[in-house]
Enzyme design. Structure first.
Site, PDB file in Angstrom:
ATOM      1  N   GLU A  76      -2.868  -9.536  -9.201  1.00 19.84           N
ATOM      2  CA  GLU A  76      -4.038 -10.022  -8.471  1.00 19.84           C
ATOM      3  C   GLU A  76      -3.800 -11.431  -7.931  1.00 19.84           C
ATOM      4  O   GLU A  76      -4.130 -11.738  -6.781  1.00 19.84           O
ATOM      5  CB  GLU A  76      -5.256 -10.000  -9.398  1.00 19.84           C
ATOM      6  CG  GLU A  76      -6.534 -10.548  -8.788  1.00 19.84           C
ATOM      7  CD  GLU A  76      -7.035  -9.734  -7.615  1.00 19.84           C
ATOM      8  OE1 GLU A  76      -7.839 -10.264  -6.840  1.00 19.84           O
ATOM      9  OE2 GLU A  76      -6.611  -8.563  -7.462  1.00 19.84           O
ATOM     10  N   HIS A  79      -1.298 -11.590  -5.016  1.00 21.06           N
ATOM     11  CA  HIS A  79      -2.002 -11.147  -3.815  1.00 21.06           C
ATOM     12  C   HIS A  79      -2.846 -12.287  -3.241  1.00 21.06           C
ATOM     13  O   HIS A  79      -2.862 -12.522  -2.021  1.00 21.06           O
ATOM     14  CB  HIS A  79      -2.892  -9.944  -4.163  1.00 21.06           C
ATOM     15  CG  HIS A  79      -3.686  -9.433  -3.003  1.00 21.06           C
ATOM     16  ND1 HIS A  79      -5.030  -9.121  -3.109  1.00 21.06           N
ATOM     17  CD2 HIS A  79      -3.365  -9.211  -1.711  1.00 21.06           C
ATOM     18  CE1 HIS A  79      -5.486  -8.716  -1.932  1.00 21.06           C
ATOM     19  NE2 HIS A  79      -4.497  -8.763  -1.069  1.00 21.06           N
ATOM     20  N   HIS A 138     -13.113  -4.821   2.618  1.00 21.73           N
ATOM     21  CA  HIS A 138     -11.982  -5.736   2.409  1.00 21.73           C
ATOM     22  C   HIS A 138     -10.703  -5.148   3.013  1.00 21.73           C
ATOM     23  O   HIS A 138      -9.912  -5.858   3.642  1.00 21.73           O
ATOM     24  CB  HIS A 138     -11.808  -5.981   0.918  1.00 21.73           C
ATOM     25  CG  HIS A 138     -10.939  -7.154   0.593  1.00 21.73           C
ATOM     26  ND1 HIS A 138     -10.988  -8.350   1.265  1.00 21.73           N
ATOM     27  CD2 HIS A 138      -9.973  -7.313  -0.354  1.00 21.73           C
ATOM     28  CE1 HIS A 138     -10.114  -9.197   0.769  1.00 21.73           C
ATOM     29  NE2 HIS A 138      -9.470  -8.582  -0.213  1.00 21.73           N
ATOM     30  N   HIS A 270     -11.337  13.807   3.761  1.00 21.13           N
ATOM     31  CA  HIS A 270     -10.157  13.017   4.140  1.00 21.13           C
ATOM     32  C   HIS A 270      -9.030  13.926   4.626  1.00 21.13           C
ATOM     33  O   HIS A 270      -8.340  13.599   5.596  1.00 21.13           O
ATOM     34  CB  HIS A 270      -9.693  12.186   2.948  1.00 21.13           C
ATOM     35  CG  HIS A 270      -8.502  11.322   3.238  1.00 21.13           C
ATOM     36  ND1 HIS A 270      -8.427  10.478   4.321  1.00 21.13           N
ATOM     37  CD2 HIS A 270      -7.318  11.190   2.587  1.00 21.13           C
ATOM     38  CE1 HIS A 270      -7.273   9.850   4.323  1.00 21.13           C
ATOM     39  NE2 HIS A 270      -6.563  10.274   3.285  1.00 21.13           N
ATOM     40  N   HIS A 331       1.826   5.152   1.858  1.00 23.40           N
ATOM     41  CA  HIS A 331       0.778   5.799   2.659  1.00 23.40           C
ATOM     42  C   HIS A 331      -0.109   4.748   3.332  1.00 23.40           C
ATOM     43  O   HIS A 331      -0.483   4.874   4.498  1.00 23.40           O
ATOM     44  CB  HIS A 331      -0.050   6.702   1.747  1.00 23.40           C
ATOM     45  CG  HIS A 331      -0.821   7.761   2.462  1.00 23.40           C
ATOM     46  ND1 HIS A 331      -0.260   8.628   3.377  1.00 23.40           N
ATOM     47  CD2 HIS A 331      -2.130   8.106   2.399  1.00 23.40           C
ATOM     48  CE1 HIS A 331      -1.184   9.451   3.839  1.00 23.40           C
ATOM     49  NE2 HIS A 331      -2.332   9.152   3.264  1.00 23.40           N
TER      50      HIS A 331
END
Length: 384
Positions: A76, A79, A138, A270, A331
């Site tokens: 975290e 990032h 986000h 999806h 992906h």
């Protein structure tokens, strides 16, 4: 100082760093490290991850009930460090852009505002305990930042080339040399490009919604879910945007709060969206190859085909192999590259064939066809 060249380098660097931030964000989310640090912008009340015994004791006192997991906390914080560096680069772009005269200032201003909003979304992602809609917004913020950076780069590059009187021969026909058929094809390609971009954006939302609701592993068979999936299909429950806080597990939305039917519906929608997106993007690529005389756009069209095939393969592999982290992150990365590709094509079409100019040129051609006297009419006038 050559400010246009510096601006170009800063934008290119920011595009690359934005891709890194998107990949790190995906890795953090898929590794269930989104709440690795329960506060923001620091981690357990400090700017780095607590590692020493006294730091861990102080963190446990500040956040009782939280289990400190250094690996997830570091994911975290790394990032956040990289995202903060990107924010500084965007600020530099804003400053340098004002040193370049006549360049559009709306783009860097929009980038700066988006970075501020993205930072707020990062904070809300933590403080609202991974609320799915905030997580998706986000994700969208990162993709929007990537797209705006590319558009600004192409627009600023076109401006600098005009200022330096440079002519780039990439196979694009000038507007003056386009025939009526060419004008019509250019306008159709632009419309198809916007349609493809819209379909891709919806599919990216569906992918983010699937991930943020932990629905990626609900269906583990192909082509549809196992069992009597149609009996549990729940479209209204699947797209409840603001989910009730009372459904939270352990005071957070981590690992999802929706029932099986809702998650299964998200997953299937999806998949259906992936089929529609693939057909739309491949048709657009075929149209580009067929009607565009630009070598740049033709190369982008073939890249689009390759990215679509790769993305479908990764989607299938994620289902079959039960979502390995590396493939799931891939992906997300290919989705970002697909968006970059489509935004590049749409911007190039916009810069090469402006709709207003196309409409004026088309009207001009039609007026010439209407007002031009025929050869027989001229001969009759001469005989009289």
């Amino acid at each position: 100082m050559d400010y246009p060249a510096l601006l170009s380098k800063l934008i290119r660097l920011s595009i690359g760093l934005t891709l890194v931030v998107i990949v790190l964000g995906a890795y953090t989310r898929i590794s269930d490290a989104g709440l690795g640090c329960p506060d923001w912008p620091g981690c357990y009340g400090q700017l780095n991850v607590p590692m020493k015994n006294d730091e861990i004791m102080r963190a446990s006192a500040l956040f009782p009930g939280h289990t400190i997991e250094p690996y997830k906390a570091w994911l975290e914080m790394i990032h956040r460090y990289v995202a903060g560096s990107l924010g500084l680069l965007i600020a530099a772009i804003l400053v340098v852009s004002f040193k370049v005269p006549n360049i559009p200032k709306a783009w860097p201003s929009a980038l700066a505002l988006l970075v501020v909003f993205q930072a707020a979304l990062g904070m809300w992602t933590v403080t609202l305990k991974l609320m799915p809609i905030i997580v998706v917004l986000h994700l969208f913020g990162g993709f929007a930042l990537l797209s705006l950076l590319l558009v600004f780069y192409l627009v600023s590059r076109a401006y600098c080339q005009r200022q330096n009187n440079k002519v780039i021969n990439d196979g694009c026909q000038s507007q003056e040399n386009l025939s009526y058929q060419g004008l019509h094809s250019a306008s159709s390609l632009q419309k198809m490009g916007w349609l493809s971009l819209s379909v891709l954006i919806v599919q990216i939302f569906l992918g983010g919604w699937t991930s943020s609701n932990y629905a990626a592993l609900v269906c583990t068979s192909l082509p549809l879910c196992e069992g009597d999936w149609w009996q549990a299909f729940n479209l209204s429950g699947a797209f409840t945007i603001f989910q009730h806080p009372l459904l939270m597990n352990g005071n957070s939305y981590e690992f999802g709060v929706l029932d099986y039917g809702s998650r299964m519906t998200i997953h299937l929608v999806h998949r259906f969206g992936a089929i529609i997106s693939a057909i739309t993007l491949l048709f657009f690529a075929w149209q580009l190859v067929r009607f565009s005389s630009s070598r740049t756009l033709n190369r982008a069209a073939w890249s689009l085909v390759g990215l679509v095939v790769l993305q479908i393969s990764l989607g299938i592999a994620n289902v079959v192999m039960h979502l390995p982290v590396i493939l799931a992150v891939g992906h997300n990365l290919v989705a970002a590259l697909l968006l970059l590709n489509i935004v590049f094509i749409c911007t190039q079409l916009r810069l090469s064939y402006r709709p207003k100019v196309i409409g004026q040129a088309t009207n001009h051609i039609q007026m010439r066809m209407i007002t031009k006297p025929s050869h027989n009419t001229e001969q009759s006038k001469l005989s009289k």
